[in-house]
Design an enzyme around this catalytic site. Structure first.
Site, PDB file in Angstrom:
ATOM      1  N   ASP A  20      60.763 -47.707  43.819  1.00  0.00           N
ATOM      2  CA  ASP A  20      61.532 -46.820  42.931  1.00  0.00           C
ATOM      3  C   ASP A  20      60.997 -45.392  42.966  1.00  0.00           C
ATOM      4  O   ASP A  20      61.763 -44.425  43.000  1.00  0.00           O
ATOM      5  CB  ASP A  20      61.580 -47.356  41.498  1.00  0.00           C
ATOM      6  N   GLY A 167      51.803 -51.112  35.895  1.00  0.00           N
ATOM      7  CA  GLY A 167      52.071 -50.723  34.517  1.00  0.00           C
ATOM      8  C   GLY A 167      50.840 -50.154  33.836  1.00  0.00           C
ATOM      9  O   GLY A 167      49.817 -49.906  34.482  1.00  0.00           O
ATOM     10  N   HIS A 194      46.493 -53.098  40.584  1.00  0.00           N
ATOM     11  CA  HIS A 194      46.212 -51.753  40.099  1.00  0.00           C
ATOM     12  C   HIS A 194      44.990 -51.839  39.181  1.00  0.00           C
ATOM     13  O   HIS A 194      44.991 -52.603  38.213  1.00  0.00           O
ATOM     14  CB  HIS A 194      47.386 -51.219  39.278  1.00  0.00           C
ATOM     15  N   GLU A 197      42.414 -46.933  37.673  1.00  0.00           N
ATOM     16  CA  GLU A 197      43.215 -45.706  37.676  1.00  0.00           C
ATOM     17  C   GLU A 197      43.058 -44.965  36.355  1.00  0.00           C
ATOM     18  O   GLU A 197      43.371 -43.774  36.274  1.00  0.00           O
ATOM     19  CB  GLU A 197      44.688 -46.057  37.939  1.00  0.00           C
ATOM     20  N   ASP A 274      51.639 -43.765  47.201  1.00  0.00           N
ATOM     21  CA  ASP A 274      51.945 -44.258  45.857  1.00  0.00           C
ATOM     22  C   ASP A 274      53.437 -44.102  45.573  1.00  0.00           C
ATOM     23  O   ASP A 274      54.180 -45.069  45.576  1.00  0.00           O
ATOM     24  CB  ASP A 274      51.110 -43.547  44.795  1.00  0.00           C
TER      25      ASP A 274
END
Length: 329
Positions: A20, A167, A194, A197, A274
């Protein structure tokens, strides 16, 4: 100009690219026109004043408005692969969160049919091998993510090569979703997570303990030599996304990536985009930025891409084919 051509000539791999966030602005606008959706185009790219990961993630709300049909999902996969092809990428794992594409009634079967059709078309149109990583969302109910993993196991798609949890990391660290992560791992899925971060070293440590074979971003540990050595010992690859990390304030300066140490110590890492559109980048642009700051050179770019083949979620036979492709290009 010579430096740009040298970077372009290096055959590459990309392992951290969100569908996306990477659909081109041109396709987003075209889909909006076709679907008669009014977009705020300013919200398609991250603001220069972005202060956090949460603020960065708000861009996706706008993009997802046009990615709610089978046609748009198929075209999105083709579009992102074509962008990768222009960066001389030979293998890409594109990740997406299926439950973000149900606002207009699509079910999981329809979503995966569209994604698979897109991969088939993308492979036919480009010189890129494409696989899909499926993102569960940390903030969703455990039952929803379990349903997703059950469906993936039942569908057994030839293009789904692993799972991820994406998320908001800070409120949903690995320890808070450990049972969900374990559920996916127990089903035999390759796992990338993930982590690191949002500045928490322990999230990376816990992710590795839970079975992650790769870490998305991981920059919280880049100044921690003890943890970096553990990453090396456990043979975990760091999926580093420089421009995105600057924008989300995961790092304040590129020097914090500690790339000289990573290279000297042979700690596995790869450079990724990313989100190509949200971040306004390409894979070549990421490498150009690092070369301009004397953080990496062309030979090292070749080396980390060739080594990264070992961390792709494909079979040993497919890895050998890819290694040959990268070394002979």
């Amino acid at each position: 100009m010579k430096m740009k051509k040298c970077i372009q000539d290096v055959p590459k791999i990309e392992l951290h690219c969100h569908l996306d966030g990477s659909v081109s602005r041109d396709l987003i606008k075209q889909l909006a026109f076709e679907q008669q959706i009014v977009l705020n185009e300013d919200n398609l790219i991250v603001s220069e004043s972005c202060e956090s990961l949460n603020e960065y993630l708000q861009c996706f709300d706008e993009i997802l408005k046009v990615l709610q049909t089978k046609d748009s999902l198929k075209r999105a996969v083709i579009d992102v692969t074509q962008q990768a092809d222009r960066d001389n990428v030979k293998y890409i794992e594109i990740r997406f969160a299926p439950f973000f594409h149900m606002d207009k009634g699509l079910n999981l079967t329809e979503i995966f049919e569209a994604i698979e059709e897109g991969v088939d078309s993308a492979i036919a149109l480009t010189d890129v091998k494409v696989n899909i990583l499926v993102c569960a969302m940390r903030q969703q109910e455990a039952e929803i993510n379990a349903t997703l993993f059950d469906y993936l196991q039942q569908r057994d798609s030839q293009f789904v090569c692993g799972i991820d949890f994406a998320g908001p990391e800070a409120p949903f660290p690995p320890t808070k979703i450990e049972s969900q992560i374990q559920y996916g791992v127990d089903k035999g899925f390759n796992l990338t997570l993930h982590a690191g971060e949002c500045g928490c070293v322990q999230n990376v440590v816990e992710s590795i303990r839970m079975g992650a074979k790769r870490i998305g971003h991981g920059v919280a540990i880049n100044q921690d030599e003890a943890v970096l050595q553990e990453v090396k010992k456990q043979n975990i690859l760091l999926e580093i996304c420089p421009k995105s990390n600057i924008q989300t304030k995961a790092i304040q300066d590129l020097s914090e990536l500690n790339m000289t140490y990573l290279l000297e110590q042979d700690i596995p890492f790869l450079i990724n985009t990313d989100n190509r559109t949200v971040t306004q980048t390409s894979l070549n642009a990421e490498y150009e930025l690092l070369v301009e700051h004397d953080l990496i050179n062309i030979q090292q770019i070749k080396m980390i891409n060739q080594k990264a083949v070992e961390y792709t979620f494909i079979s040993d036979e497919e890895q050998q084919v890819l290694k040959n492709k990268l070394s002979n290009s």
